[in-house]
Design an enzyme around this catalytic site. Sequence first.
Site, PDB file in Angstrom:
ATOM      1  N   ASP A 206       3.238   5.206   6.002  1.00 33.13           N
ATOM      2  CA  ASP A 206       2.427   4.098   5.477  1.00 33.13           C
ATOM      3  C   ASP A 206       3.340   3.292   4.555  1.00 33.13           C
ATOM      4  OD1 ASP A 206      -0.007   2.586   4.848  1.00 33.13           O
ATOM      5  OD2 ASP A 206       0.087   3.541   2.885  1.00 33.13           O
ATOM      6  N   SER A 207       2.808   2.199   4.018  1.00 30.58           N
ATOM      7  CA  SER A 207       3.596   1.396   3.085  1.00 30.58           C
ATOM      8  C   SER A 207       3.570   2.009   1.679  1.00 30.58           C
ATOM      9  CB  SER A 207       3.009  -0.008   3.013  1.00 30.58           C
ATOM     10  OG  SER A 207       1.643   0.080   2.631  1.00 30.58           O
TER      11      SER A 207
ATOM     12  N   GLY B 169       0.754  -5.948   4.271  1.00 30.29           N
ATOM     13  CA  GLY B 169      -0.351  -6.829   4.645  1.00 30.29           C
ATOM     14  C   GLY B 169      -0.122  -8.307   4.385  1.00 30.29           C
TER      15      GLY B 169
ATOM     16  N   CYS C 287      -1.283   3.547   8.955  1.00 31.74           N
ATOM     17  CA  CYS C 287      -1.367   2.217   8.373  1.00 31.74           C
ATOM     18  C   CYS C 287      -1.868   1.276   9.465  1.00 31.74           C
ATOM     19  CB  CYS C 287       0.025   1.783   7.903  1.00 31.74           C
ATOM     20  SG  CYS C 287       0.133   0.069   7.370  1.00 31.74           S
TER      21      CYS C 287
ATOM     22  N   CYS D  88      -8.015  -0.534   6.061  1.00 25.36           N
ATOM     23  CA  CYS D  88      -6.689  -0.363   5.466  1.00 25.36           C
ATOM     24  C   CYS D  88      -6.717   1.053   4.913  1.00 25.36           C
ATOM     25  CB  CYS D  88      -6.458  -1.367   4.344  1.00 25.36           C
ATOM     26  SG  CYS D  88      -5.065  -0.935   3.277  1.00 25.36           S
TER      27      CYS D  88
ATOM     28  N   HIS E  24      -5.250   2.538   2.598  1.00 28.14           N
ATOM     29  CA  HIS E  24      -5.305   2.689   1.137  1.00 28.14           C
ATOM     30  C   HIS E  24      -6.728   2.917   0.631  1.00 28.14           C
ATOM     31  CE1 HIS E  24      -1.128   1.460   0.963  1.00 28.14           C
ATOM     32  NE2 HIS E  24      -1.146   1.714  -0.336  1.00 28.14           N
TER      33      HIS E  24
HETATM   34  N1  DGL Z   1      -2.217   0.852   4.121  1.00 29.66           N
HETATM   35  C1  DGL Z   1      -1.930  -0.266   4.918  1.00 29.66           C
HETATM   36  C2  DGL Z   1      -2.948  -0.509   6.038  1.00 29.66           C
HETATM   37  O1  DGL Z   1      -3.645   0.399   6.470  1.00 29.66           O
HETATM   38  C3  DGL Z   1      -1.468  -1.563   4.310  1.00 29.66           C
HETATM   39  C4  DGL Z   1      -1.201  -1.776   2.875  1.00 29.66           C
HETATM   40  C5  DGL Z   1      -0.137  -2.871   2.658  1.00 29.66           C
HETATM   41  O2  DGL Z   1       1.030  -2.510   2.642  1.00 29.66           O
HETATM   42  O3  DGL Z   1      -0.489  -4.050   2.564  1.00 29.66           O
HETATM   43  O4  DGL Z   1      -3.046  -1.593   6.559  1.00 29.66           O
END
Ligand code: DGL
Length: 264
Positions: A8-9, A41, A72, A185, A187
Amino acid sequence: MVDFAFLDSGTGGIPYLTYLLEKNPAASCVYIGDTANFPYGEKTHEEIVKCVLSITDRIIKSFNPRIIVIACNTMSVNTLDVLREVFPDTQFVGTVPAIKLAASVSKKRRIGLMATKATVENPYNIDLKNHFAADCELILRSDAELISFIERESFTATKEECVKAVLPAVNFFKEKGCDAMILGCTHFLNLRDLIQEVAGDELKVVDSKEGVVKRALSILNSLPDHKVEKGKPKLFVTWLSEKEKSEYDVICSRYNLEWGGMLN
Ligand code: DGL
């Protein structure tokens, strides 16, 4: 060699990793947050592809994973087909918004999708909607502010601060008359229970965790046996400030992960 690398990021894939370990405690895993490129994103499709190819190459060289879980949505909807083409010897499991699940619980046929800007704007969602929720209204919301709060503050924040951070999104979907809200997302899954608590019974929160983990474990079961590294899952990042280190310290002790440091 490890069974799984989760990518993931930042902290978004953690709930997916911990759920997979709940289901199969013997799985050998590493976790990589490409924090140097957070937030994905807000990037263009071309930038996302470039960053994901580069980190995936490093992951394969460093850990030789049998399966990479792209935990992600932004990376998945933008790069899964490219990844499978460029790395044909690696199995990939993607994470996409749980539109089908939302359609199955929505009585009002009005479902909300909360995700990054890059996910919300990706045509993949329209395909998913047309396939699985053709008779539903899909209300979109990108929420970079909440994603940044979760990545950089939520693990050391108070409950009140977390409630304050999720309220605008919950109120938005309620005002739009939705009765299902997709966490598109990864997160957001870190605050899933709180989001559901704030949303109440009339707005059902759904996510893709169950489906992704099921798919990942079924691929693992289909592969021939292989010797893999054992021990606590290690967590790596590609960039870190002092503030974020405190967040990741909390994560490691909360979920019993070993701090792996920087992946260069
Ligand atoms: N967790 C990521 C997702 O599911 C993106 C978060 C990001 O880096 O903007 O899209």
